[in-house]
Design a protein around this motif. Structure first.
Motif, PDB file in Angstrom:
ATOM      1  N   ARG A  73       0.982  -1.371  -0.071  1.00  0.00           N
ATOM      2  CA  ARG A  73      -0.220  -0.094   0.180  1.00  0.00           C
ATOM      3  C   ARG A  73       0.816   1.068   0.068  1.00  0.00           C
ATOM      4  O   ARG A  73       1.956   1.257   0.631  1.00  0.00           O
ATOM      5  N   LEU A 147      -5.089  -9.132   3.643  1.00  0.00           N
ATOM      6  CA  LEU A 147      -5.159  -8.728   2.243  1.00  0.00           C
ATOM      7  C   LEU A 147      -4.008  -9.409   1.353  1.00  0.00           C
ATOM      8  O   LEU A 147      -3.665  -8.804   0.368  1.00  0.00           O
ATOM      9  N   GLU A 198      -5.452  -4.846  12.276  1.00  0.00           N
ATOM     10  CA  GLU A 198      -6.599  -4.645  11.519  1.00  0.00           C
ATOM     11  C   GLU A 198      -7.104  -3.239  11.654  1.00  0.00           C
ATOM     12  O   GLU A 198      -7.192  -2.521  10.753  1.00  0.00           O
ATOM     13  N   ASP A 199      -6.963  -2.699  12.749  1.00  0.00           N
ATOM     14  CA  ASP A 199      -7.287  -1.291  12.998  1.00  0.00           C
ATOM     15  C   ASP A 199      -5.949  -0.366  13.561  1.00  0.00           C
ATOM     16  O   ASP A 199      -6.389   0.727  13.805  1.00  0.00           O
ATOM     17  N   TYR A 214      -0.718   6.472  16.796  1.00  0.00           N
ATOM     18  CA  TYR A 214      -1.268   6.353  15.575  1.00  0.00           C
ATOM     19  C   TYR A 214      -2.761   7.210  15.455  1.00  0.00           C
ATOM     20  O   TYR A 214      -3.612   6.875  16.473  1.00  0.00           O
ATOM     21  N   ARG A 215      -2.787   8.089  14.584  1.00  0.00           N
ATOM     22  CA  ARG A 215      -4.265   8.868  14.259  1.00  0.00           C
ATOM     23  C   ARG A 215      -4.737   8.254  12.847  1.00  0.00           C
ATOM     24  O   ARG A 215      -4.038   8.816  11.780  1.00  0.00           O
ATOM     25  N   ALA A 216      -5.743   7.339  12.986  1.00  0.00           N
ATOM     26  CA  ALA A 216      -6.029   6.875  11.649  1.00  0.00           C
ATOM     27  C   ALA A 216      -6.166   7.879  10.444  1.00  0.00           C
ATOM     28  O   ALA A 216      -6.848   8.931  10.853  1.00  0.00           O
ATOM     29  N   THR A 218      -4.320  10.475   9.545  1.00  0.00           N
ATOM     30  CA  THR A 218      -3.834  11.601   9.469  1.00  0.00           C
ATOM     31  C   THR A 218      -2.007  11.232   9.789  1.00  0.00           C
ATOM     32  O   THR A 218      -1.242  11.779   9.169  1.00  0.00           O
ATOM     33  N   LYS A 245      -2.404  14.877   1.354  1.00  0.00           N
ATOM     34  CA  LYS A 245      -2.851  14.422   0.150  1.00  0.00           C
ATOM     35  C   LYS A 245      -2.558  15.160  -1.186  1.00  0.00           C
ATOM     36  O   LYS A 245      -2.394  14.595  -2.210  1.00  0.00           O
ATOM     37  N   ALA A 406     -14.400   2.755  -5.427  1.00  0.00           N
ATOM     38  CA  ALA A 406     -15.314   1.992  -4.758  1.00  0.00           C
ATOM     39  C   ALA A 406     -15.923   1.246  -5.788  1.00  0.00           C
ATOM     40  O   ALA A 406     -16.852   0.358  -5.586  1.00  0.00           O
TER      41      ALA A 406
ATOM     42  N   ALA B  38     -11.425  -1.316   0.595  1.00  0.00           N
ATOM     43  CA  ALA B  38     -10.366  -1.923   1.520  1.00  0.00           C
ATOM     44  C   ALA B  38      -9.942  -3.127   0.934  1.00  0.00           C
ATOM     45  O   ALA B  38      -8.538  -3.206   1.550  1.00  0.00           O
ATOM     46  N   LEU B  51     -14.553  -9.626   3.711  1.00  0.00           N
ATOM     47  CA  LEU B  51     -14.404  -8.489   4.558  1.00  0.00           C
ATOM     48  C   LEU B  51     -15.625  -7.752   4.441  1.00  0.00           C
ATOM     49  O   LEU B  51     -16.227  -7.223   5.389  1.00  0.00           O
ATOM     50  N   GLU B  54     -17.263  -9.087   7.614  1.00  0.00           N
ATOM     51  CA  GLU B  54     -16.596  -8.620   8.739  1.00  0.00           C
ATOM     52  C   GLU B  54     -17.266  -7.263   9.107  1.00  0.00           C
ATOM     53  O   GLU B  54     -17.037  -6.869  10.164  1.00  0.00           O
ATOM     54  N   GLN B  82     -13.316   2.097   6.490  1.00  0.00           N
ATOM     55  CA  GLN B  82     -11.878   2.362   5.896  1.00  0.00           C
ATOM     56  C   GLN B  82     -10.997   2.337   6.880  1.00  0.00           C
ATOM     57  O   GLN B  82      -9.908   1.571   6.499  1.00  0.00           O
ATOM     58  N   PHE B  83     -11.083   2.818   8.145  1.00  0.00           N
ATOM     59  CA  PHE B  83      -9.919   2.899   8.932  1.00  0.00           C
ATOM     60  C   PHE B  83      -9.972   1.912  10.200  1.00  0.00           C
ATOM     61  O   PHE B  83      -9.191   1.601  10.847  1.00  0.00           O
ATOM     62  N   ARG B  84     -11.369   1.261  10.161  1.00  0.00           N
ATOM     63  CA  ARG B  84     -11.453   0.415  11.405  1.00  0.00           C
ATOM     64  C   ARG B  84     -11.429   0.998  12.565  1.00  0.00           C
ATOM     65  O   ARG B  84     -10.887   0.549  13.634  1.00  0.00           O
ATOM     66  N   ARG B  85     -11.834   2.483  12.734  1.00  0.00           N
ATOM     67  CA  ARG B  85     -11.412   3.021  13.842  1.00  0.00           C
ATOM     68  C   ARG B  85     -12.766   3.668  14.074  1.00  0.00           C
ATOM     69  O   ARG B  85     -13.497   4.092  13.373  1.00  0.00           O
ATOM     70  N   GLU B  89     -13.442   8.974  16.869  1.00  0.00           N
ATOM     71  CA  GLU B  89     -12.018   9.278  17.095  1.00  0.00           C
ATOM     72  C   GLU B  89     -11.438  10.202  15.897  1.00  0.00           C
ATOM     73  O   GLU B  89     -10.618  10.912  15.732  1.00  0.00           O
ATOM     74  N   LEU B  90     -12.202   9.534  14.558  1.00  0.00           N
ATOM     75  CA  LEU B  90     -11.583  10.476  13.244  1.00  0.00           C
ATOM     76  C   LEU B  90     -12.195  11.987  13.470  1.00  0.00           C
ATOM     77  O   LEU B  90     -11.292  12.595  12.861  1.00  0.00           O
ATOM     78  N   ALA B  93     -10.017  14.018  15.690  1.00  0.00           N
ATOM     79  CA  ALA B  93      -8.727  14.034  15.185  1.00  0.00           C
ATOM     80  C   ALA B  93      -8.668  15.234  14.180  1.00  0.00           C
ATOM     81  O   ALA B  93      -7.628  16.138  14.159  1.00  0.00           O
ATOM     82  N   ARG B  94      -9.762  15.775  13.601  1.00  0.00           N
ATOM     83  CA  ARG B  94      -9.646  16.587  12.521  1.00  0.00           C
ATOM     84  C   ARG B  94     -10.618  17.888  12.702  1.00  0.00           C
ATOM     85  O   ARG B  94     -10.516  18.836  12.120  1.00  0.00           O
ATOM     86  N   THR B 272     -12.789  12.010   1.242  1.00  0.00           N
ATOM     87  CA  THR B 272     -11.966  10.765   1.031  1.00  0.00           C
ATOM     88  C   THR B 272     -13.230   9.690   1.437  1.00  0.00           C
ATOM     89  O   THR B 272     -13.164   8.554   1.007  1.00  0.00           O
ATOM     90  N   SER B 276     -14.289   6.414  -0.935  1.00  0.00           N
ATOM     91  CA  SER B 276     -14.103   5.035  -0.683  1.00  0.00           C
ATOM     92  C   SER B 276     -15.247   4.541  -0.025  1.00  0.00           C
ATOM     93  O   SER B 276     -15.217   3.330   0.553  1.00  0.00           O
ATOM     94  N   ALA B 277     -16.525   5.088  -0.227  1.00  0.00           N
ATOM     95  CA  ALA B 277     -17.853   4.428   0.111  1.00  0.00           C
ATOM     96  C   ALA B 277     -17.822   4.355   1.677  1.00  0.00           C
ATOM     97  O   ALA B 277     -18.251   3.148   2.028  1.00  0.00           O
TER      98      ALA B 277
END
Lengths: 524, 315, 293
Positions: A73, A147, A198-199, A214-216, A218, A245, A406, B38, B51, B54, B82-85, B89-90, B93-94, B272, B276-277
Motif C-alpha cells: 500500500r 489482504l 486490523e485497526d 497512530y491517528r487513523a 492523518t 494528500k 469503490a 478496503a 470483508l 466482517e 475504511q480505517f476500522r476506527r 475518533e476520526l 482528530a480533525r 475521502t 471510498s464509500a
C-alpha cells in the motif's frame, strides 16, 4: 529505458525563482519579526559518519493501512518494514538483504526451500522470535489474512518448523523464481497480537522502531526500539509519517523543512524542487498502466480491432505528457530485469496511426462508439484524454465512464467493465510467474476480460512450472508472443514510483513494500 | 421562548429524523462497495466477500439503520469502514483544524465585512461610494476557491511569503500555525464579508433616513457623532444575525478550501469517505452538518427576536 | 461548500403590489441602471464569446500539441495545458459548458422549486409534505448534496445539471410558499374567493404574478451559486467528463501546475470571475428595481 538506479538527475540548476523566493522569505522574516513557516528549515553539508539521534519526518499521499500487512500500500511504505520485518528484503536493484533469516537455500529440483533464522531476536512485546512465528505468518498469509496479494502462488505449500531456528517450505512447483518475492511481501507477525493490525490498535513486530502513536488517516509516530537485535541500531530516535494528500502541499512541506521525504508528489512538482544537491529524486519499482478489453462482446471480440488500438496508442505522448518522461513504453507487462526478458518483443506495437486505421477498416469498425471505463483520478483521466484522441484519430468514437475506486474495483473483479477499461497496477516488476496470478488481467483462468484460451493457459502453466533459468527464458518468450498476438491487455506505460528526499537523509534502503530505516540517519 | 421552542420541536425532530434516513440511504444508493476499496485493487472476490461480512455489510439494511440510530443515542457513532476506527475518533482528530479555520475566517469576515459596510454606509462622495460598491460587488462575486487559488499564486508562488498548503495546529505552535491559517481563512471569508458589508450598508442607508437622525441633525449634532452613536449602532443587528448564519455555512464551505490548501480537516474526511464509500463516516458527517444548520437556524430566530422586539417568536 | 444563500438574502417581498403586467417593464428598467447595464453587457459579451467559440477556435478544444505546459506564444496566447492544448480555446469552450449548465439548470430549479412551494394550494398535506422535504434538502450542505447526486448518477453534464437543480429547490420553494402565504391573506384574494372565483383562477391571475419578482431575483442570485457548485464539484474531482472542458474542471487541473504555469489557473479563473460578477450585478440591479417599486 526503465530506470533502476537509486537516484538520477532531473534537470537541475537552482532556478531564479528559488533565489527570489528565498529573498522574499527573508523580507517576511523582518516583517513578521521572528519565524517564517516558509523557510523554517535547515539542511546541512556532507557528513560521512552515521549520526545518532534525530527524528525523520516523512509524508505520504495516501493513508497508512495497517490491516493490509501482507500486500503493498503506498501509505505503508514508511512504516511497514520498520516495525514489521520479513525474513529477507529485496532492494530496488533486486539484491537480497537478510533480515530475520541469515541463510537460505533451495533443494530437490528447487521445490524445497530451507531457511536458517536469526537468533536472539525479540518481538516488541519481549517474546523471543522462533521458527513457529514464521510458520504462523506464512499460514495466515496462505489463508488470505492481511489482504495477502500473492497467496495464489502459495497454494499447496507445506511450511514446517524443523528446529527452533530452521524452517522449510515444500512446494508442488519450482520456487526459484518466486520464493524471495513472496518472502519479501511477508513480514513476520506476532501471533499473540496480530488482530490489532486490523485497526492499528496494536502493531507488534521485531523491527527497529516501535509503533507508538497512530491517528487513523492523518499521522503515525514510531519510536526507537532500544532492544533491536542489531546492536547500535537504529540511529534515529524516531520516524514520523504524516498524510498530506495534495502534491503542492507536499512540496511546501519539503521546502519548509517540515518533512525530509515526500512520497506522492506529481512529476511536475518533483521537477520543480529536485536539484540533485539539496533535494534528490528516488525512482524505484513501478506501476504498470494499460488498457484491457472485454473480449466476450463486440467490438473487442475482434482481434483486428484490438491490434488497431495497440498501434493507435501514442505511448511516447503518454510518457512525456503524463509520466514526465520517466516511464518505459514497452508493450509487455514485465519489467526489463526479469529472468529471460524478451527484449526484442518490447517494441512490437509502436505508434502507427495509419496501420491502425487500416485495421479499423479491416474490422469494419469505423465510427464504432465504445465506452472506456476509468478511475476518476487525475492520471487515468489524462491518459484517457490522450487515448481518446488517438482512437478518434483512427476512426473510433470513444466515450468515458469515470468511476470511483469503490465502484470500479468490484465491477473489475466481477468482469463487468468494458468494452475497454484503463487500469494501473503495483504488481509491475514482480516475477512473471507471480504476475500471472497477482494481476487479474493476466490470469489464465478467471481473468477480468472473459478471455479463455487453451494455448495461453498451457503457456502460462509452463512458465509457472519452469524448473530453471533457461527454460524460463524460452517459456517467457513464447507466452509473451502469445500475449502480444491476442492483445487482450495492452500495457502502455511502466513508470517508476518516485519520492523526493532532502540530501540529509542517508543510508535508507528502498524495498518494494517499504523503506528500511534501520541504518538510516540524518546528516548534520 | 420556551413556548416557541416547544412549538418548533415537532418540525425540528421530523427534519432530523428524515435526515438520518436520507443520510443513511444516500451513500448506500450510490454504486460502489466499501469492502472492495478496503480489499484493494488486486483482491480476489473471496477476500472481498469475507470483508463484507466482517464489516457487517451483509446484514439487512433495516437492522444496520436501527443499530446505527441506537448507537447515535448512546454516543456510539459507529466505526469507519475504511480505517476500522471509531468515527468519533476520526472526527475528533480533525475537528481542531476545521474549527481553527472557521473561527479565523469568521473573525476576518466580521472585521472586513463590518468595516467595509460602515465605510460604504458613511461614504458621501460619489467616488468613495463607487469604490465601496465595486469592492463589495467583487467580493460578493468572488468564489472562495478562486480567491484561494489567486492568493496561492500571489503570495505562495510569485512572492513566497506565506505557506500555501499544509497546516500546523495553532495550539501547538501559534506563530507558525497562524501563518498556515492566514491564506485559507482569507479565501473562505472573502465572499461572505461581501454580503455582510452589503447588509450593513443598506441598513445604514435606512437608518440615516430615520426620524431620530433628523432630530439629531436639527439639534446640531455633528455628522460623525450621529454616525457612530446612532446609525452604526442601530444598523449592526441584521449583520450580527447574518454572521451567525454564515458561521454555519462556513463549516460546509471549508470542504473546498481544505482541498486547495491541503488541510486535514473534516472536509477532507468527507471527501475521502465519499470516495471510498465509507458509509459510516459519511452518514455521521451529514447528520452533524444538518444538526448544526438546524441549531443555527433556531438561534438566529431567537436572536432576531431579542434584537428586535417587533419580531415575535411565532411560527 | 460555498456561500449558498438559501436563507434568501433577497427581497422582502411583503410590499403589496399590483399584477405582474409591469414585471417585464420593471426588469427592463433595472437593466438601464448602471449596475444593470454593466451586468447585462458583461453577460451579453460572455454569451457571445461562448457562441462564437467554434468560429474563433476552429480546431476545437481537444487539439493536442506535442509539448506540454508551454508559455504564451503567438499561436497560443495563454500557452498550452499539460497535453499541449490551447488554454484560451479550452477556456472559451469551458465557458460554453458552464453557460449551458446555468441557463438550463437554474430556470428548471426555479420552476420546479416554485411549483413545490405552491403545491399547498392543491392540498394542505401536500404543501406541508413538500415543505418538510425542502427543509431536509436545505439541511444538507450544498457540496455534500452535490457529491451524493454525482455518486448516484455518475459524473458528467447531467449530474452537474441535477445537482444545481436539486440544491436550488429550497431557495425557490420557500420563497414561493412565503409569497403564497402573504398573498392568500390579502383582501383582494379573500374578496375574489368570496365572490366565488375559482381557486385556480385566483392563483394564476392574482397570486402567481405577485411572487414572480422575488423568484426572478433569486434566480439571478442562484446563478452565482450554481457557478460555485460546478466549480466546487470539479475541484473535488466530480465535474464534467474529459476531454470536455469546464471552467471548474480547468481550475481543478490547473491548480496542479500552479508552480510551473500560473496562467493555467488565471485564464479560466478570470472568466469565471467575470461570469459571477455579471450575475451579481444583475441580481443587485433587479433586487433594487423590485424593492423600489
Amino acid at each position: 529505458m526503465y530506470p533502476t538506479g537509486r537516484r538520477f538527475p532531473l534537470g537541475s540548476a537552482v532556478s531564479r525563482r528559488t533565489v527570489l523566493g528565498g529573498l522574499s522569505a527573508l523580507g517576511l522574516a523582518t516583517v513578521v519579526g521572528c519565524r517564517s513557516a516558509v523557510q523554517e528549515s535547515g539542511q546541512g553539508g556532507a557528513a560521512t559518519k552515521p549520526v545518532r539521534g534525530g527524528t525523520l519526518v516523512t509524508t505520504v499521499a495516501s493513508e497508512p493501512v495497517p490491516g493490509a500487512y501482507f500486500t503493498g500500500r503506498p501509505g505503508n511504505i514508511f512504516w511497514s518494514r520498520n516495525v514489521l520485518e520479513p525474513l529477507l528484503l529485496l532492494d530496488d536493484s533486486g539484491k537480497e538483504i537478510p533480515l530475520l533469516a541469515t541463510d537460505w537455500s533451495l533443494s530437490q529440483e528447487n521445490r524445497v526451500f530451507t531457511a536458517t533464522l536469526r537468533e536472539g531476536v525479540k518481538f516488541h512485546s519481549g517474546r523471543p522470535f522462533t521458527a513457529d512465528d514464521v510458520v504462523f505468518s506464512l499460514e495466515r498469509e496462505m489463508a488470505g489474512d492481511g489482504l495477502a496479494s500473492l497467496k495464489g502462488a502459495m497454494e499447496g505449500w507445506q511450511v514446517k518448523a524443523t528446529g527452533k531456528h530452521t524452517v522449510t517450505i515444500e512446494s508442488p512447483r519450482p520456487l526459484q523464481e518466486i520464493v524471495t518475492s513472496i518472502l519479501d511481501v511477508t513480514p513476520i507477525i506476532d501471533r499473540e497480537t496480530y488482530r490489532g493490525l486490523e485497526d492499528g490498535s496494536e502493531v507488534i513486530g521485531t523491527g527497529p522502531f516501535l509503533w507508538s502513536e497512530y491517528r487513523a488517516g492523518t499521522d503515525l509516530v514510531m519510536k526507537r526500539n532500544g532492544s533491536y537485535w542489531e546492536d547500535g541500531l537504529p540511529y534515529l530516535d524516531g520516524v514520523e509519517v504524516t498524510v498530506i494528500k495534495d502534491s503542492t502541499a507536499q512540496l511546501a512541506a519539503l521546502r519548509s523543512g517540515r518533512v525530509q521525504i515526500a512520497n506522492g508528489l506529481s512529476t511536475e512538482d518533483a521537477k520543480t524542487i529536485v536539484d540533485d544537491s539539496t533535494y534528490l529524486l528516488n525512482a524505484h519499482h513501478g506501476l504498470l498502466y494499460g488498457v484491457a478489453f472485454d473480449v466476450t462482446q463486440p467490438p473487442f471480440d475482434d482481434v483486428d480491432l484490438r491490434h488497431a488500438v495497440a498501434y493507435a496508442i501514442d505511448r511516447d505522448r503518454i510518457n512525456n505528457q503524463v509520466m514526465g518522461g520517466l516511464a518505459g513504453t514497452s508493450a509487455l507487462p514485465w519489467s526489463e530485469d526479469v529472468t529471460g526478458y524478451p527484449k526484442d518483443l518490447a517494441g512490437t506495437y509502436s505508434y502507427q496511426p495509419d496501420k491502425a486505421r487500416q485495421l479499423v477498416e479491416k474490422a469494419g469498425a469505423r465510427g464504432t462508439s465504445l465506452q472506456i471505463d476509468l478511475h476518476n483520478l487525475p492520471v487515468p483521466r489524462k491518459i484517457y484524454e490522450i487515448l481518446a484522441r488517438n482512437l478518434s484519430d483512427v476512426g473510433l468514437r470513444p466515450s468515458p465512464r469515470e468511476l470511483s475506486i469503490a465502484d470500479f474495483e468490484p465491477q473489475r473483479s466481477a468482469g463487468k467493465l468494458g468494452p475497454a477499461y484503463l487500469i494501473w497496477s503495483a504488481t509491475a516488476g514482480l516475477p512473471p510467474a507471480l504476475m500471472l496470478d497477482a494481476l487479474a488481467e493476466l490470469r489464465p483462468e478467471g481473468n477480468t476480460q472473459g478471455y479463455r484460451d487453451a494455448e495461453y493457459q498451457r503457456l502460462a502453466q509452463a512458465l509457472i512450472d519452469s524448473p530453471d533459468e533457461s527454460a524460463t527464458a524460452s517459456r517467457l518468450r513464447d507466452l509473451s508472443q502469445k500475449m502480444l498476438d491476442d492483445a487482450v491487455f495492452l500495457p502502455y506505460a511502466y513508470t517508476p514510483l518516485t519520492d523526493v528526499q532532502t540530501s540529509s537523509v542517508r543510508d535508507m534502503v528502498t524495498g518494494r513494500y517499504g523503506r528500511l530505516m534501520r541504518a538510516a540517519y540524518l546528516a548534520k | 421562548m420556551l413556548r416557541f421552542l416547544v412549538r418548533r420541536l415537532p418540525s425540528v425532530v421530523f427534519v432530523l429524523l428524515a435526515t438520518t434516513v436520507v443520510a443513511f440511504l444516500l451513500p448506500r444508493l450510490a454504486p460502489g462497495d466499501p469492502a472492495s476499496v478496503a480489499a484493494g485493487p488486486e483482491a480476489t472476490p473471496e477476500q472481498i466477500a469475507a470483508l463484507r461480512i466482517e464489516m457487517g455489510l451483509d446484514r439487512p439494511l433495516i437492522q444496520q439503520y436501527l443499530d446505527w440510530m441506537g448507537g447515535l443515542f448512546t454516543g456510539q457513532l459507529g466505526e469507519s469502514l475504511q480505517f476500522r476506527r471509531p468515527v468519533s475518533e476520526l472526527i475528533g482528530a480533525r475537528l481542531e483544524s476545521t474549527v481553527e479555520l472557521t473561527v479565523a475566517a469568521t473573525l476576518l469576515m466580521i472585521v472586513v465585512g463590518i468595516g467595509l459596510g460602515v465605510f460604504a454606509g458613511s461614504a458621501r462622495s460619489r467616488w468613495s461610494r463607487f469604490t465601496a460598491d465595486a469592492t463589495n460587488t467583487t467580493l460578493l462575486a468572488m468564489p472562495p476557491f478562486l480567491a484561494g487559488l489567486l492568493l496561492v499564486i500571489l503570495l505562495g508562488v510569485t512572492f513566497r511569503v506565506l505557506p500555501i498548503s499544509g497546516e500546523v495546529a495553532v495550539l501547538d505552535d501559534p506563530v507558525i500555525g497562524l501563518q498556515y491559517l492566514i491564506l485559507p481563512a482569507i479565501a473562505l471569508a472573502v465572499p461572505m464579508s461581501g454580503s455582510i458589508a452589503m447588509l450593513v450598508q443598506s441598513s445604514m442607508d435606512n437608518a440615516w433616513r430615520q426620524d431620530y437622525v433628523d432630530l439629531a441633525v436639527a439639534k446640531g449634532v455633528g455628522r460623525r457623532r450621529i454616525a457612530v452613536r446612532h446609525v452604526v449602532r442601530n444598523s449592526l443587528g441584521p449583520a450580527v444575525v447574518a454572521i451567525g448564519i454564515r458561521f454555519g455555512e462556513m463549516l460546509a464551505g471549508a470542504v473546498v478550501i481544505e482541498m486547495i490548501f491541503a488541510r486535514n480537516g473534516l472536509g477532507q474526511l468527507a471527501v475521502t469517505s465519499v470516495q471510498s464509500a465509507d458509509y459510516n463516516v459519511v452518514q455521521v458527517l451529514i447528520v452533524g452538518a444538518v444538526v448544526i444548520a438546524v441549531v443555527v437556524q433556531l438561534l438566529t430566530e431567537i436572536a432576531m427576536a431579542t434584537l428586535d422586539p417587533r419580531v415575535r417568536l411565532g411560527v | 461548500m460555498t456561500t449558498i444563500d438559501t436563507t434568501g438574502g433577497t427581497p422582502e417581498s411583503a410590499a403589496p403590489r399590483r399584477g405582474g403586467d409591469g414585471a417585464l417593464r420593471r426588469y427592463l428598467a433595472a437593466l438601464r441602471t448602471p449596475r444593470g447595464a454593466a451586468g447585462a453587457g458583461l453577460l451579453g459579451a460572455l454569451v457571445l464569446l461562448a457562441l462564437l467559440a467554434p468560429a474563433l477556435f476552429p480546431g476545437g478544444y481537444d487539439e493536442q500539441g506535442s509539448g506540454g505546459l508551454a508559455g504564451a506564444s503567438a499561436a497560443h496566447w495563454m500557452g498550452t495545458d499539460e497535453l499541449g492544448r490551447d488554454i484560451l480555446a479550452r477556456t472559451v469552450y469551458g465557458l460554453r459548458t458552464d453557460l449551458s449548465l446555468l441557463l438550463t439548470a437554474v430556470p428548471a430549479s426555479a420552476v420546479i422549486g416554485t411549483l413545490m412551494g405552491l403545491s399547498g394550494v392543491l392540498s394542505r398535506w401536500l404543501g406541508a409534505g413538500m415543505q418538510r422535504l425542502l427543509d431536509v434538502i436545505l439541511g444538507f450542505p450544498g457540496i455534500v448534496l452535490g457529491m451524493s447526486v454525482v455518486l448516484v448518477i455518475g459524473t458528467g453534464w447531467l449530474a452537474l445539471f441535477a445537482s444545481i437543480l436539486v440544491i436550488g429547490l429550497p431557495l425557490f420553494g420557500r420563497q414561493a410558499r412565503a409569497g403564497l402565504q402573504i398573498e392568500q391573506e390579502r383582501e383582494y384574494v379573500l374578496a375574489a374567493r368570496v365572490l366565488g372565483v375559482r381557486r385556480r383562477t385566483v392563483m394564476t391571475r392574482h397570486v402567481l404574478p405577485n411572487i414572480v419578482d422575488p423568484i426572478v431575483v433569486n434566480a439571478a442570485v442562484y446563478m452565482v451559486v450554481a457557478i460555485f457548485i460546478e466549480a466546487g464539484l470539479s475541484i473535488v474531482g466530480l465535474g464534467i467528463q474529459p476531454p470536455i472542458p469546464s471552467l471548474g474542471a480547468m481550475l481543478n487541473t490547473g491548480a496542479r501546475y500552479l508552480e510551473v504555469h500560473p496562467a493555467y489557473v488565471m485564464g479560466p479563473g478570470l472568466v469565471l470571475l467575470l461570469l459571477t460578477l455579471a450575475f451579481t450585478l444583475l441580481s443587485n440591479a433587479l433586487n433594487k428595481a423590485v424593492l423600489r417599486k
